[in-house]
Design a protein around this motif. Structure first.
Motif, PDB file in Angstrom:
ATOM      1  N   VAL A 341       1.269   2.607  16.691  1.00  0.00           N
ATOM      2  CA  VAL A 341       0.479   1.751  17.564  1.00  0.00           C
ATOM      3  C   VAL A 341      -0.531   0.972  16.724  1.00  0.00           C
ATOM      4  O   VAL A 341      -1.236   1.546  15.885  1.00  0.00           O
ATOM      5  N   VAL A 342      -0.592  -0.335  16.929  1.00  0.00           N
ATOM      6  CA  VAL A 342      -1.526  -1.169  16.179  1.00  0.00           C
ATOM      7  C   VAL A 342      -2.957  -0.861  16.616  1.00  0.00           C
ATOM      8  O   VAL A 342      -3.269  -0.839  17.806  1.00  0.00           O
ATOM      9  N   ALA A 343      -3.813  -0.632  15.643  1.00  0.00           N
ATOM     10  CA  ALA A 343      -5.213  -0.298  15.904  1.00  0.00           C
ATOM     11  C   ALA A 343      -6.072  -0.941  14.831  1.00  0.00           C
ATOM     12  O   ALA A 343      -5.558  -1.424  13.812  1.00  0.00           O
ATOM     13  N   PRO A 344      -7.399  -0.988  15.036  1.00  0.00           N
ATOM     14  CA  PRO A 344      -8.268  -1.539  13.990  1.00  0.00           C
ATOM     15  C   PRO A 344      -8.081  -0.798  12.666  1.00  0.00           C
ATOM     16  O   PRO A 344      -7.900   0.427  12.647  1.00  0.00           O
ATOM     17  N   VAL A 345      -8.101  -1.558  11.567  1.00  0.00           N
ATOM     18  CA  VAL A 345      -7.941  -0.955  10.245  1.00  0.00           C
ATOM     19  C   VAL A 345      -9.151  -0.063   9.956  1.00  0.00           C
ATOM     20  O   VAL A 345     -10.293  -0.519   9.966  1.00  0.00           O
ATOM     21  N   LYS A 346      -8.859   1.205   9.701  1.00  0.00           N
ATOM     22  CA  LYS A 346      -9.941   2.167   9.497  1.00  0.00           C
ATOM     23  C   LYS A 346      -9.470   3.271   8.560  1.00  0.00           C
ATOM     24  O   LYS A 346      -8.405   3.855   8.741  1.00  0.00           O
ATOM     25  N   ALA A 462     -15.126  -2.375  -5.878  1.00  0.00           N
ATOM     26  CA  ALA A 462     -16.299  -2.091  -5.052  1.00  0.00           C
ATOM     27  C   ALA A 462     -16.641  -3.274  -4.167  1.00  0.00           C
ATOM     28  O   ALA A 462     -16.966  -3.113  -2.973  1.00  0.00           O
ATOM     29  N   CYS A 463     -16.554  -4.458  -4.719  1.00  0.00           N
ATOM     30  CA  CYS A 463     -16.865  -5.663  -3.966  1.00  0.00           C
ATOM     31  C   CYS A 463     -15.873  -5.882  -2.826  1.00  0.00           C
ATOM     32  O   CYS A 463     -16.272  -6.182  -1.690  1.00  0.00           O
ATOM     33  N   VAL A 464     -14.585  -5.725  -3.104  1.00  0.00           N
ATOM     34  CA  VAL A 464     -13.550  -5.925  -2.087  1.00  0.00           C
ATOM     35  C   VAL A 464     -13.682  -4.896  -0.972  1.00  0.00           C
ATOM     36  O   VAL A 464     -13.610  -5.236   0.221  1.00  0.00           O
ATOM     37  N   GLN A 469     -15.066  -3.205   4.554  1.00  0.00           N
ATOM     38  CA  GLN A 469     -15.807  -2.287   5.408  1.00  0.00           C
ATOM     39  C   GLN A 469     -16.782  -3.042   6.301  1.00  0.00           C
ATOM     40  O   GLN A 469     -16.945  -2.721   7.479  1.00  0.00           O
ATOM     41  N   ALA A 470     -17.440  -4.059   5.756  1.00  0.00           N
ATOM     42  CA  ALA A 470     -18.373  -4.860   6.550  1.00  0.00           C
ATOM     43  C   ALA A 470     -17.642  -5.606   7.662  1.00  0.00           C
ATOM     44  O   ALA A 470     -18.127  -5.681   8.795  1.00  0.00           O
ATOM     45  N   SER A 471     -16.455  -6.131   7.337  1.00  0.00           N
ATOM     46  CA  SER A 471     -15.658  -6.819   8.332  1.00  0.00           C
ATOM     47  C   SER A 471     -15.199  -5.878   9.429  1.00  0.00           C
ATOM     48  O   SER A 471     -15.189  -6.229  10.621  1.00  0.00           O
ATOM     49  N   ALA A 472     -14.817  -4.665   9.047  1.00  0.00           N
ATOM     50  CA  ALA A 472     -14.368  -3.675  10.034  1.00  0.00           C
ATOM     51  C   ALA A 472     -15.490  -3.303  10.981  1.00  0.00           C
ATOM     52  O   ALA A 472     -15.296  -3.143  12.201  1.00  0.00           O
ATOM     53  N   GLN A 473     -16.694  -3.133  10.453  1.00  0.00           N
ATOM     54  CA  GLN A 473     -17.831  -2.786  11.300  1.00  0.00           C
ATOM     55  C   GLN A 473     -18.207  -3.930  12.234  1.00  0.00           C
ATOM     56  O   GLN A 473     -18.611  -3.719  13.374  1.00  0.00           O
TER      57      GLN A 473
END
Length: 476
Positions: A341-346, A462-464, A469-473
């Protein structure tokens, strides 16, 4: 004054100037062009030629490149384990000095392997067709007009959609195991045809033995040929039994298409040869990613489905006019999708490789140093004991389907990077190791696809990761 390059253990050459930096420069456009030139000029006779070329000659060529970079005039063997035979063959090719005892051992041991290999082929050539004849295998009432022979779980995973469509029937190469509910390749043939296999398979095996000996001798010399034969001696009888029964199927009238998951190995070249002989359309749905260099016998398939558009473009140029290379996003999705099932990348999952444990641990240490929670999905040939130093800081996961879906997937130079594309994941190739970096940039065209992020340092990683992570939040 030049110094001798020392060979100490498998996969490592140690000398005054030979190190990991040369590994990066070894894999280059010039190196690939050299490989392509050799492949074009190889005169071959066996179905095994691509594997001899890729697993033995190419490795010898890699070591030769290290010799050139080291500026040494000789090689000193400190161990007769691992790839010492390839080191000697490479040194001979490059004209470097090898000790008399080392060279004598190379030729004596290589000659003994010719003899041992012949004995192994003779014994197995009579045993394997007997196994196919005596073990009970399920056989369907008729041969489907379009079919495939499945040889591995990986091939089944990539081609399952063909079976689910009801268009293509699957038969299984289950010579050494029982699949009571599945149709077996070895269930076909009349009683007389099956009995004749007891005579014909040994003849095919003897043919393959001498053809492999001829091809390997041309590429690696007399001494190196013994090591090649020993490797294949445990595999020849199986391939020849497979060949006998596949021939029974492909020569029948009414066959419209044959589908294969093999790309360039001995089974692929056999399938290519038989399909051409009987004018059967052959379609390749590969279970692994493509290589950037040519192989002497080429790739199997009148139609070859590529894993990415970048791979399609590269192979179309490499094998111009030889066959049709296709990239179909829908087909690729069906090949690689794990139907989660497609879900937010986490979550972050690291997929170590089965080789290069030191590189795996270095990357894992860097990841943990960045402060992220890391899940690790081991390669089937890897061992959890290799990660005991970090055992309390990481989580091991066993289910591949969930690990590759809706995650940030980290790997070095692995097929999982391509699979992640089609499972709503973000693939990142970590190329902090020079060998990995050179291999991805020049040897595996699928991994240079724009959909796969590539990082070359811990700082870049680290930058990527911070941006992801910022985009996911932001969207959670």
């Amino acid at each position: 004054m030049k110094k001798a390059l020392k060979y100490t253990r498998s996969r490592q050459l140690v000398g005054p100037e030979a190190g990991r930096n040369e590994l990066e420069t070894m894999y280059s456009k010039a190196f690939v062009e050299e490989v392509d030139g050799v492949a074009d000029g190889v005169v071959w006779s066996s179905d095994y030629i691509n594997e001899i070329f890729m697993h033995f000659y190419l490795r010898m060529l890699e070591i030769t490149s290290l010799f050139k970079a080291s500026d040494s005039d000789g090689v000193v063997l400190k161990s007769y384990k691992g790839e010492w035979s390839s080191v000697v063959a490479a040194a001979k090719k490059e004209g470097l000095h090898v000790g008399f005892l080392d060279l004598a051992y190379f030729y004596i041991f290589g000659t003994l392997l010719y003899i041992l290999s012949f004995v192994a082929v003779v014994l197995s050539a009579f045993i394997f067709p007997g196994l196919a004849l005596l073990t009970r295998k399920r056989r369907p009432t008729e041969v489907a007009p379009e079919f495939s022979v499945i040889r591995s779980p990986a091939a089944f995973d990539k081609m399952r959609f063909l079976s689910d469509s009801g268009k293509v029937d699957f038969y299984y190469d289950d010579l050494l195991q029982r699949k009571p509910s599945a149709a077996s390749l070895y269930g076909f043939g009349t009683r007389s045809e099956r009995i004749r296999s007891l005579l014909i398979v040994p003849v095919l095996a003897f043919r393959d033995y001498f053809r492999v000996a001829n091809d390997s001798r041309k590429l690696l010399g007399w001494g190196g040929g013994g090591f090649v034969l020993y490797y294949f001696s445990k595999r020849i009888a199986h391939k020849c039994t497979f060949e006998y029964y596949l021939h029974l199927l492909i020569k029948r009238s009414g066959l419209e298409a044959y589908y294969t998951g093999n790309k360039e190995d001995r089974f692929a070249i056999l399938e290519k040869r038989l399909c051409k002989k009987y004018a059967v359309r052959c379609v390749c749905v590969p279970h692994g990613i493509e290589y950037a260099f040519k192989t002497p016998a080429g790739l199997v398939g009148d139609v070859f489905y590529c894993t990415t558009e970048h791979a399609r473009q590269h192979l179309s140029n490499l094998y111009a006019g030889a066959q049709v290379f296709v990239y179909d996003k829908d087909v690729a999705q069906q090949m690689f999708s794990r139907h989660q099932v497609v879900a937010p990348v986490k979550g972050i999952v690291f997929f170590p490789e089965s080789r290069g444990a030191d590189v795996n641990l270095s990357i894992l240490g860097d990841l943990l140093g960045l402060g992220y929670d890391i899940a690790v999905k081991l390669h089937p040939k890897d061992d959890v004991a290799n990660y005991k130093h970090y055992a309390e800081q990481i989580t091991f996961v066993s289910d591949f389907d969930s690990s590759i879906s809706n995650k940030i997937c980290l790997a070095r130079k692995s097929t999982v990077l391509v699979e992640a594309i089609y499972n709503n994941s973000t693939p990142i190739a970590i190329l902090t190791d020079p060998r990995d970096r050179g291999y991805v940039e020049h040897m595996l065209p699928s991994l240079t696809d724009d959909q796969i992020l590539r990082v070359y340092s811990v700082e870049e990683l680290a930058c990527v990761l911070a941006k992801l992570q910022a985009s996911a939040q932001k969207y959670s």
